[in-house]
Scaffold this motif. Structure first.
Motif, PDB file in Angstrom:
ATOM      1  N   PRO A 147       0.796  -1.236   0.000  1.00 10.47           N
ATOM      2  CA  PRO A 147       0.000   0.000   0.000  1.00 10.47           C
ATOM      3  C   PRO A 147       0.824   1.279   0.000  1.00 10.47           C
ATOM      4  O   PRO A 147       0.327   2.323  -0.428  1.00 10.47           O
ATOM      5  CB  PRO A 147      -0.825  -0.119   1.284  1.00 10.47           C
ATOM      6  N   LYS A 148       2.065   1.219   0.463  1.00  5.73           N
ATOM      7  CA  LYS A 148       2.903   2.411   0.550  1.00  5.73           C
ATOM      8  C   LYS A 148       3.903   2.471  -0.604  1.00  5.73           C
ATOM      9  O   LYS A 148       4.361   1.437  -1.111  1.00  5.73           O
ATOM     10  CB  LYS A 148       3.659   2.442   1.876  1.00  5.73           C
ATOM     11  N   SER A 149       4.262   3.698  -0.976  1.00  7.85           N
ATOM     12  CA  SER A 149       5.153   3.910  -2.112  1.00  7.85           C
ATOM     13  C   SER A 149       6.494   3.196  -1.937  1.00  7.85           C
ATOM     14  O   SER A 149       6.990   2.563  -2.873  1.00  7.85           O
ATOM     15  CB  SER A 149       5.383   5.406  -2.318  1.00  7.85           C
ATOM     16  N   LYS A 150       7.100   3.299  -0.755  1.00  9.75           N
ATOM     17  CA  LYS A 150       8.404   2.662  -0.542  1.00  9.75           C
ATOM     18  C   LYS A 150       8.313   1.161  -0.743  1.00  9.75           C
ATOM     19  O   LYS A 150       9.199   0.551  -1.357  1.00  9.75           O
ATOM     20  CB  LYS A 150       8.941   2.968   0.850  1.00  9.75           C
ATOM     21  N   GLY A 151       7.270   0.541  -0.215  1.00  8.95           N
ATOM     22  CA  GLY A 151       7.105  -0.899  -0.377  1.00  8.95           C
ATOM     23  C   GLY A 151       6.942  -1.281  -1.831  1.00  8.95           C
ATOM     24  O   GLY A 151       7.487  -2.299  -2.287  1.00  8.95           O
ATOM     25  N   ARG A 152       6.196  -0.466  -2.573  1.00 11.09           N
ATOM     26  CA  ARG A 152       6.019  -0.756  -3.999  1.00 11.09           C
ATOM     27  C   ARG A 152       7.345  -0.630  -4.750  1.00 11.09           C
ATOM     28  O   ARG A 152       7.684  -1.485  -5.583  1.00 11.09           O
ATOM     29  CB  ARG A 152       4.974   0.187  -4.604  1.00 11.09           C
ATOM     30  N   LYS A 153       8.078   0.432  -4.470  1.00 11.92           N
ATOM     31  CA  LYS A 153       9.359   0.621  -5.162  1.00 11.92           C
ATOM     32  C   LYS A 153      10.338  -0.505  -4.823  1.00 11.92           C
ATOM     33  O   LYS A 153      11.087  -0.962  -5.698  1.00 11.92           O
ATOM     34  CB  LYS A 153       9.949   1.982  -4.815  1.00 11.92           C
ATOM     35  N   ASP A 154      10.330  -0.948  -3.579  1.00 12.72           N
ATOM     36  CA  ASP A 154      11.183  -2.081  -3.206  1.00 12.72           C
ATOM     37  C   ASP A 154      10.808  -3.323  -4.000  1.00 12.72           C
ATOM     38  O   ASP A 154      11.675  -4.093  -4.441  1.00 12.72           O
ATOM     39  CB  ASP A 154      11.064  -2.364  -1.705  1.00 12.72           C
ATOM     40  N   LYS A 155       9.511  -3.537  -4.177  1.00 13.36           N
ATOM     41  CA  LYS A 155       9.046  -4.698  -4.953  1.00 13.36           C
ATOM     42  C   LYS A 155       9.470  -4.573  -6.410  1.00 13.36           C
ATOM     43  O   LYS A 155       9.938  -5.543  -7.024  1.00 13.36           O
ATOM     44  CB  LYS A 155       7.534  -4.822  -4.835  1.00 13.36           C
ATOM     45  N   PHE A 156       9.359  -3.377  -6.978  1.00 13.30           N
ATOM     46  CA  PHE A 156       9.747  -3.192  -8.379  1.00 13.30           C
ATOM     47  C   PHE A 156      11.259  -3.338  -8.559  1.00 13.30           C
ATOM     48  O   PHE A 156      11.725  -3.838  -9.589  1.00 13.30           O
ATOM     49  CB  PHE A 156       9.261  -1.832  -8.883  1.00 13.30           C
ATOM     50  N   LEU A 157      12.033  -2.890  -7.563  1.00 14.85           N
ATOM     51  CA  LEU A 157      13.480  -3.117  -7.613  1.00 14.85           C
ATOM     52  C   LEU A 157      13.786  -4.611  -7.596  1.00 14.85           C
ATOM     53  O   LEU A 157      14.709  -5.082  -8.269  1.00 14.85           O
ATOM     54  CB  LEU A 157      14.158  -2.426  -6.424  1.00 14.85           C
ATOM     55  N   GLU A 158      12.999  -5.351  -6.829  1.00 15.16           N
ATOM     56  CA  GLU A 158      13.187  -6.795  -6.705  1.00 15.16           C
ATOM     57  C   GLU A 158      12.977  -7.515  -8.033  1.00 15.16           C
ATOM     58  O   GLU A 158      13.643  -8.496  -8.336  1.00 15.16           O
ATOM     59  CB  GLU A 158      12.210  -7.320  -5.654  1.00 15.16           C
TER      60      GLU A 158
END
Length: 287
Positions: A147-158
């Motif tokens: 739900p949060k931007s940081k978590g999404r960006k971490d997932k996309f980096l992954e």
């Protein structure tokens, strides 16, 4: 050769029963037979499932089993099964356990020796993938985006360098923010498919480079509504992705004294590499 026998089962059985993700015509005949004949239906939302059962004139009683009570109530259902009951597990839409409750119940059933029978049927992940035009020989379902931007960006980096197709669920009120986060990490050229309202009246399946997809979604509020599946094309590896670190360091040193084209040619000769791959890497990464 097929076996049409559905019920009654010879032993207590938990049936995993997919329900339509939109179009009620997608329910299978076998699912209807199971739901009509089991002793009980464990449902994510009994009111939602009640409407489905009423539509097909099914009178089987329901039992609420959702994210907030599953760990506590699963054992109750297992005990009923061990006493001889047959139970169907359904979610609000699609195949149970796919980003829906059911894991704890199925796990406890298998641990207790209760027979678990899965029925094939509707699943938004597979429905979207089949029509996406993205590679389907290797893919992964990643569930709902954080739900949060940081978590999404971490997932996309992954997943940035993952070569398989990656599939996500997303909520309509976060779709524009999620696409922007994806753009920040994966870039405008990554091919992405938005599959929306699958099997329903306003079904939309749009495939575009990410930069264009964001513009398309932002230009039409209707594309920010409903149930959504996001499918991301895997990373396309190139020769530049596999260049030795030593060669890249050498190129960085030589390019300070020579034009990039000549520096790439000299580095390629030193390390027995293709100069075009080095030249491309330099264009993409060196100022």
């Amino acid at each position: 050769m097929t076996d049409n026998k559905t019920l009654p089962a010879e032993v207590p059985t938990l049936y995993i029963v997919p329900t339509p993700i939109g179009n009620l015509g997608d329910i299978t005949q076998r699912a209807l037979e199971v739901l009509s004949n089991v002793d009980m239906i464990a449902a994510e939302d009994t009111r939602h499932t009640g409407k489905l059962l009423s539509h097909f004139n099914i009178q089987t009683k329901t039992f609420a089993l959702h994210d907030h009570n599953e760990q506590q109530k699963a054992q109750v259902l297992v005990e009923k099964l061990l006493q001889g009951a047959s139970i169907a597990l359904v979610s609000d839409a699609g195949t149970p356990l796919i980003s829906d409750p059911g894991y704890h119940l199925v796990s406890q059933c298998r641990h207790a020796g209760v027979k678990v029978v899965p029925l094939p049927g509707a699943c938004a992940v597979i429905t979207a993938l089949s029509a996406s035009g993205l590679p389907s020989d290797s893919f992964s379902f990643e569930g709902f985006l954080p739900p949060k931007s940081k978590g999404r960006k971490d997932k996309f980096l992954e997943i940035a360098k993952v070569e398989r197709t990656c599939i996500f669920y997303e909520s309509p009120h976060r779709i524009t923010d999620s696409l922007q986060d994806m753009l920040d990490i994966l870039g405008a050229d990554r091919q992405v498919v938005l599959a929306r309202e699958l099997t329903k009246t306003f079904e939309t399946i749009q495939s575009l480079p990410l930069g264009e997809l964001i513009e398309w979604v932002n230009s039409d509020d209707n594309q920010q509504r409903g149930e959504m599946v996001l499918l991301v094309h895997g990373h396309r590896s190139s020769e530049a992705d596999t260049l030795p670190d030593e060669a890249i360091r050498t190129l960085g040193i030589i390019v300070k004294e020579l034009p990039l084209k000549k520096a790439a040619a000299l580095t390629a000769e030193i390390y027995n590499l293709k100069k075009n791959a080095l030249y491309k890497w330099g264009l993409d990464n060196l100022d």
